[in-house]
Scaffold this motif. Structure first.
Motif, mmCIF file in Angstrom:
data_model
loop_
_atom_site.group_PDB
_atom_site.id
_atom_site.type_symbol
_atom_site.label_atom_id
_atom_site.label_comp_id
_atom_site.label_asym_id
_atom_site.label_seq_id
_atom_site.Cartn_x
_atom_site.Cartn_y
_atom_site.Cartn_z
ATOM 1 N N ARG A 26 57.619 58.509 53.504
ATOM 2 C CA ARG A 26 58.393 58.621 52.264
ATOM 3 C C ARG A 26 57.971 59.876 51.518
ATOM 4 N NH1 ARG A 26 57.483 56.945 47.030
ATOM 5 N NH2 ARG A 26 55.621 55.756 47.598
ATOM 6 N N GLN A 27 58.955 60.671 51.142
ATOM 7 C CA GLN A 27 58.674 61.926 50.457
ATOM 8 C C GLN A 27 58.427 61.685 48.975
ATOM 9 O OE1 GLN A 27 61.430 65.652 49.193
ATOM 10 N NE2 GLN A 27 61.514 65.123 51.364
ATOM 11 N N ALA A 28 57.385 62.319 48.434
ATOM 12 C CA ALA A 28 57.088 62.192 47.003
ATOM 13 C C ALA A 28 56.487 63.496 46.502
ATOM 14 C CB ALA A 28 56.118 61.040 46.745
ATOM 15 N N ILE A 29 56.899 63.914 45.338
ATOM 16 C CA ILE A 29 56.308 65.104 44.717
ATOM 17 C C ILE A 29 54.915 64.742 44.240
ATOM 18 C CG2 ILE A 29 56.489 66.623 42.707
ATOM 19 C CD1 ILE A 29 59.568 66.420 43.134
ATOM 20 N N GLY A 30 53.946 65.593 44.568
ATOM 21 C CA GLY A 30 52.569 65.240 44.249
ATOM 22 C C GLY A 30 51.672 66.435 43.999
ATOM 23 N N GLY A 31 50.387 66.171 44.169
ATOM 24 C CA GLY A 31 49.343 67.115 43.782
ATOM 25 C C GLY A 31 48.658 66.575 42.553
ATOM 26 N N GLY A 32 47.324 66.445 42.600
ATOM 27 C CA GLY A 32 46.600 65.876 41.467
ATOM 28 C C GLY A 32 46.907 66.552 40.141
ATOM 29 N N PRO A 33 46.837 67.895 40.065
ATOM 30 C CA PRO A 33 47.138 68.563 38.790
ATOM 31 C C PRO A 33 48.570 68.338 38.320
ATOM 32 C CG PRO A 33 45.842 69.992 40.197
ATOM 33 C CD PRO A 33 46.242 68.818 41.045
ATOM 34 N N LEU A 34 49.527 68.328 39.253
ATOM 35 C CA LEU A 34 50.907 68.019 38.851
ATOM 36 C C LEU A 34 50.965 66.631 38.221
ATOM 37 C CD1 LEU A 34 54.248 68.621 40.621
ATOM 38 C CD2 LEU A 34 53.612 66.273 40.084
ATOM 39 N N ASN A 35 50.295 65.654 38.828
ATOM 40 C CA ASN A 35 50.253 64.309 38.249
ATOM 41 C C ASN A 35 49.689 64.336 36.835
ATOM 42 O OD1 ASN A 35 51.197 63.263 40.683
ATOM 43 N ND2 ASN A 35 49.156 62.685 41.405
ATOM 44 N N VAL A 36 48.637 65.133 36.636
ATOM 45 C CA VAL A 36 48.015 65.227 35.309
ATOM 46 C C VAL A 36 49.003 65.795 34.300
ATOM 47 C CG1 VAL A 36 46.227 66.401 33.960
ATOM 48 C CG2 VAL A 36 45.660 65.407 36.180
ATOM 49 N N ALA A 37 49.689 66.873 34.672
ATOM 50 C CA ALA A 37 50.637 67.498 33.751
ATOM 51 C C ALA A 37 51.750 66.525 33.367
ATOM 52 C CB ALA A 37 51.226 68.761 34.383
ATOM 53 N N SER A 254 45.843 59.854 36.222
ATOM 54 C CA SER A 254 46.342 59.318 34.960
ATOM 55 C C SER A 254 45.214 59.135 33.946
ATOM 56 C CB SER A 254 47.078 57.999 35.188
ATOM 57 O OG SER A 254 46.189 56.928 35.480
ATOM 58 N N VAL A 255 43.999 58.857 34.428
ATOM 59 C CA VAL A 255 42.847 58.778 33.521
ATOM 60 C C VAL A 255 42.631 60.131 32.856
ATOM 61 C CG1 VAL A 255 40.337 58.496 33.408
ATOM 62 C CG2 VAL A 255 41.709 56.880 34.728
ATOM 63 N N MET A 256 42.645 61.187 33.658
ATOM 64 C CA MET A 256 42.483 62.531 33.102
ATOM 65 C C MET A 256 43.623 62.860 32.143
ATOM 66 S SD MET A 256 40.805 65.321 32.760
ATOM 67 C CE MET A 256 39.716 65.972 34.023
ATOM 68 N N ALA A 257 44.852 62.505 32.528
ATOM 69 C CA ALA A 257 46.000 62.782 31.664
ATOM 70 C C ALA A 257 45.855 62.103 30.315
ATOM 71 C CB ALA A 257 47.283 62.327 32.352
ATOM 72 N N ALA A 258 45.416 60.846 30.315
ATOM 73 C CA ALA A 258 45.261 60.108 29.064
ATOM 74 C C ALA A 258 44.173 60.722 28.188
ATOM 75 C CB ALA A 258 44.942 58.641 29.353
ATOM 76 N N LEU A 259 43.080 61.125 28.811
ATOM 77 C CA LEU A 259 41.999 61.748 28.041
ATOM 78 C C LEU A 259 42.467 63.066 27.434
ATOM 79 C CD1 LEU A 259 38.997 61.022 30.440
ATOM 80 C CD2 LEU A 259 39.529 59.870 28.280
ATOM 81 N N ILE A 260 43.223 63.862 28.206
ATOM 82 C CA ILE A 260 43.742 65.124 27.680
ATOM 83 C C ILE A 260 44.729 64.872 26.544
ATOM 84 C CG2 ILE A 260 45.199 67.122 28.208
ATOM 85 C CD1 ILE A 260 43.934 67.172 30.997
ATOM 86 N N ALA A 261 45.637 63.912 26.733
ATOM 87 C CA ALA A 261 46.632 63.620 25.699
ATOM 88 C C ALA A 261 45.967 63.269 24.373
ATOM 89 C CB ALA A 261 47.547 62.485 26.159
ATOM 90 N N ASP A 262 44.876 62.515 24.428
ATOM 91 C CA ASP A 262 44.163 62.171 23.196
ATOM 92 C C ASP A 262 43.389 63.358 22.631
ATOM 93 O OD1 ASP A 262 45.139 59.626 23.066
ATOM 94 O OD2 ASP A 262 43.372 58.643 23.893
ATOM 95 N N LEU A 263 42.891 64.228 23.510
ATOM 96 C CA LEU A 263 42.235 65.445 23.025
ATOM 97 C C LEU A 263 43.220 66.324 22.259
ATOM 98 C CD1 LEU A 263 40.023 66.471 26.095
ATOM 99 C CD2 LEU A 263 39.202 65.617 23.898
#
Length: 311
Positions: A26-37, A254-263
């Protein structure tokens, strides 16, 4: 509220699955940093993706996906290469990634490609993941790190298949030490910690990274939560909520994304107790991600997280 610059890779994941009794991908757009953004944008923060994208139809889909998610592309460049693929299989707890495509579309961002003004104006700069194994992008990331006027966050996001022997692992440890020394926040998984520092307990790894200069370190432990080392307090375990996990893809991102969003909203907490609250919320975000299939596509809004855990 300001914005974050996320410097890293975007690619296409091919996820091992089954359809009508036959193995398929199954094709999915990915990459850890993309997920973070994407995660930052879904949680209400402003994010700009900085990286190199291929010149094919798959890269067009990545651009369209990021734009639809509200992620800026001012720092993204197009390079003459097919979009890199990551074939993802699950033989154990951790997914196995094998990468295809030469040259690597995500590995061609140069120092000259950097938008210095975009980086300097960011409230948060994220660097990390597999792009740091590419010498050209490593030089660009070092330049961005030096230009950053806001908070710097780092995630090594180690992929063992890309490490060609002990020398490569030693080289990565040096890069991790370099970026950790100037980081306001380092987030890594227990799998990352075990590969980089075999035999060391995660509390010891967190303490070591703080000794190098990282202000705060979060080591995610999957369903067991995360170890937090912040301020002058001893490392503490922050428990994860109980969820009905169906797919852990993107949970750490998503953990990193949440921490950044709060920062972006409130800056760095003044004390360890403030960080505990931030990490607890980030683990709830990860819990929502785990309850639906997909990585970037499962990143929730803040309202969805609050609704899920108000039941």
């Amino acid at each position: 509220m300001g914005y974050t610059v996320v410097l890293g890779e975007a690619l296409v994941d091919l996820l091992d699955t089954e359809r009508d009794g036959e193995p398929v991908y199954r094709q999915a757009i990915g990459g850890g940093p993309l997920n973070v953004a994407v995660g930052v944008a879904r949680l209400g923060g402003a994010a700009q993706f900085v990286g190199s994208l291929g010149d094919d139809a798959l890269a067009g889909r990545i651009r369209a996906f990021l734009a639809a998610a509200g992620v800026g592309l001012n720092g993204a460049v197009t390079v003459p290469a097919p979009t890199a693929l990551a074939v993802v299989t699950h033989d154990g707890v951790e997914p196995d990634f094998r990468f295809y495509g030469e040259p690597r579309s995500y590995g061609l961002l140069s120092v000259d490609d950097l938008d210095a003004g975009l980086v300097e104006g960011a409230d948060v700069l994220y660097c990390g993941s597999i792009v740091l194994l590419q010498p050209v992008v490593l030089a660009a990331a070092r330049r961005a790190w030096s230009l950053a006027g806001g908070l710097r966050v780092f995630d090594p996001n180690v992929r063992p298949r890309l490490l060609d022997g002990p020398a490569a692992l030693d080289g990565l440890r040096q890069v991790v030490a370099e970026f950790a020394a100037g980081a306001h926040l380092v987030k890594l998984s227990n799998a990352d910690a075990a590969l980089l520092y075999p035999g060391e307990p995660v509390e010891g790894v967190a303490a070591y990274l703080r000794e190098l200069g990282a202000a705060t370190v979060v080591v995610t432990l999957g369903a067991d939560g995360a170890v937090l080392a912040a301020a002058d307090a001893d490392p503490v375990l922050v428990p994860a909520p109980k969820v009905n996990a169906v797919d852990t893809t993107g949970a750490g991102d998503s953990v990193m994304a949440a921490l950044i969003a709060d920062l972006l909203v409130d800056g760095a907490p003044a004390d360890a107790a403030g960080w505990v609250d931030r990490v607890a919320f980030a683990l709830r975000v990860a819990g929502v991600v785990c309850e639906s299939p997909g990585g970037a596509t499962s990143m929730p809004t803040r309202a969805q997280v609050l609704e899920r855990f108000s039941r």
